[in-house]
Write a protein that holds these residues in place. Structure first.
Motif, PDB file in Angstrom:
ATOM      1  N   ASP A 167       0.836  -1.205   0.000  1.00 52.83           N
ATOM      2  CA  ASP A 167       0.000   0.000   0.000  1.00 52.83           C
ATOM      3  C   ASP A 167       0.868   1.252   0.000  1.00 52.83           C
ATOM      4  O   ASP A 167       1.964   1.276   0.566  1.00 52.83           O
ATOM      5  CB  ASP A 167      -0.898   0.021   1.243  1.00 52.83           C
ATOM      6  CG  ASP A 167      -1.959  -1.068   1.214  1.00 52.83           C
ATOM      7  OD1 ASP A 167      -2.283  -1.547   0.111  1.00 52.83           O
ATOM      8  OD2 ASP A 167      -2.429  -1.452   2.303  1.00 52.83           O
ATOM      9  N   CYS A 246       5.712   3.908   0.725  1.00 53.25           N
ATOM     10  CA  CYS A 246       5.152   2.560   0.809  1.00 53.25           C
ATOM     11  C   CYS A 246       5.044   2.146   2.272  1.00 53.25           C
ATOM     12  O   CYS A 246       5.766   2.644   3.142  1.00 53.25           O
ATOM     13  CB  CYS A 246       6.005   1.563   0.019  1.00 53.25           C
ATOM     14  SG  CYS A 246       7.676   1.358   0.642  1.00 53.25           S
ATOM     15  N   ARG A 247       4.133   1.209   2.536  1.00 49.94           N
ATOM     16  CA  ARG A 247       3.863   0.820   3.925  1.00 49.94           C
ATOM     17  C   ARG A 247       5.097   0.285   4.663  1.00 49.94           C
ATOM     18  O   ARG A 247       5.311   0.642   5.829  1.00 49.94           O
ATOM     19  CB  ARG A 247       2.730  -0.207   3.966  1.00 49.94           C
ATOM     20  CG  ARG A 247       2.329  -0.601   5.386  1.00 49.94           C
ATOM     21  CD  ARG A 247       1.128  -1.508   5.409  1.00 49.94           C
ATOM     22  NE  ARG A 247      -0.076  -0.841   4.911  1.00 49.94           N
ATOM     23  CZ  ARG A 247      -0.817  -0.005   5.630  1.00 49.94           C
ATOM     24  NH1 ARG A 247      -0.469   0.289   6.876  1.00 49.94           N
ATOM     25  NH2 ARG A 247      -1.884   0.555   5.112  1.00 49.94           N
ATOM     26  N   GLY A 262      -3.529   6.579   5.435  1.00 53.92           N
ATOM     27  CA  GLY A 262      -4.045   5.772   4.345  1.00 53.92           C
ATOM     28  C   GLY A 262      -4.709   6.641   3.297  1.00 53.92           C
ATOM     29  O   GLY A 262      -5.210   7.730   3.602  1.00 53.92           O
ATOM     30  N   ALA A 269      -0.630   0.495  -6.272  1.00 56.58           N
ATOM     31  CA  ALA A 269       0.209   0.117  -5.131  1.00 56.58           C
ATOM     32  C   ALA A 269       1.674   0.385  -5.462  1.00 56.58           C
ATOM     33  O   ALA A 269       2.037   0.641  -6.610  1.00 56.58           O
ATOM     34  CB  ALA A 269       0.008  -1.353  -4.786  1.00 56.58           C
TER      35      ALA A 269
END
Length: 308
Positions: A167, A246-247, A262, A269
């Motif tokens: 994500d 990015c996560r 978020g 992605a």
């Protein structure tokens, strides 16, 4: 001058420690008669009796004791030289891969690197490449492969392994008006000045990092470029900038003055890849790709077991 054989010297040194022909033969992996031959040969070359032996005992003669004392340091030095030469020769035969990366590397990646070194005798040389220049070092031949963000549309390059998609989140200052909500809608990116990677990356790659517009067509402003992630986080914390990340990075770059939000409505992605030049593909690179695949499969399986 008579030549003295190293094997004879070694035999006498062992015999000086054991004072027993049988144990000396066992340590040297030969017969007792061979030990006697080596000692006798050395005595002939030196010209003096070195060992006093009877049916019941073995002892160094006065000359033998002095000879052992004098020769042992030289023998040990010679042994060290031989060992060092073997190690240097072995290191030169090791395969080597030069890997470029930007940002940080997952633990699965470093474990794959370790397995490549241990199981396949491939040494890794790692170097960080500029955030906004993902392909330059590869195309110039300064690295053999690079762990970089996708997409890669360069004709000369190929993607040997694709990491699992992650994500994308929005980094903003902790005091920013958007920070309290925990999430934002993709259209709200138009209200920010979003940082972009600065470098010679192709336009399609830059647009994948920071889109020119929102899905609704609103322009996304991006006036400032960065060369490292840490530089970007500092600018986010100190000003009105936002940064798409990015996560996994958010889990490694926690800080009190930055919030990660978020993004609803953002379909794309973030995905990394192991990329190399098509004309320089090698068994080392394909082996590394296989190890990465195995590590990430193992990681997913472990996550599933924990969830259950």
């Amino acid at each position: 001058m008579n030549q003295v054989h190293v094997q004879e010297i070694e035999c006498l040194l062992v015999l000086a420690e054991e004072l027993h022909f049988g144990r000396t033969a066992e340590r040297l992996g030969c017969s007792q008669s061979r030990v006697s031959q080596l000692v006798a040969g050395l005595e002939r070359r030196v010209g003096v009796r070195l060992v006093d032996r009877t049916s019941r005992s073995v002892a160094l003669s006065r000359f033998g004791a002095q000879f052992v004392e004098d020769v042992r340091p030289a023998y040990q030095a010679l042994s060290r030289v031989i060992v060092q030469a073997r190690e240097r020769a072995r290191s030169r035969t090791l395969s080597q891969l030069r890997i470029g990366f930007h940002g940080s590397l997952y633990e699965e990646v470093t474990e794959a690197f370790r397995r490549l070194r241990i199981d396949h005798d491939v040494a890794l040389v790692l170097s960080e490449i500029p955030l906004g220049s993902p392909f330059t070092a590869l195309l110039d031949g300064r690295v053999d492969a690079a762990v970089v963000e996708l997409p890669v549309n360069e004709p000369a390059l190929t993607t040997g392994f694709r990491f699992p998609p992650q994500d994308r989140l929005l980094a903003v200052a902790a005091w920013h008006p958007l920070a309290g909500s925990g999430r934002v809608h993709v259209e709200e990116l138009a209200t920010l000045d979003v940082l972009h990677p600065r470098g010679d990356a192709p336009d399609y790659w830059r647009a994948a990092r920071v889109p020119h517009t929102t899905p609704g067509g609103a322009p996304i402003r991006s006036t400032t470029g960065i060369t490292t992630v840490e530089e970007g986080l500092a600018l986010v914390a100190a000003g009105d900038h936002g940064m798409l990340v990015c996560r996994p990075l958010t889990e490694r770059a926690t800080r009190g003055d930055v919030r990660y939000l978020g993004i609803d409505g953002l379909d794309e992605a973030s995905q990394m890849g192991l990329v190399w030049r098509k004309d320089r593909e090698s068994w080392q690179l394909t082996t590394l790709a296989g190890l990465l695949d195995a590590e990430f499969v193992r990681s997913v399986d472990a996550t599933k077991r924990i969830a259950v």
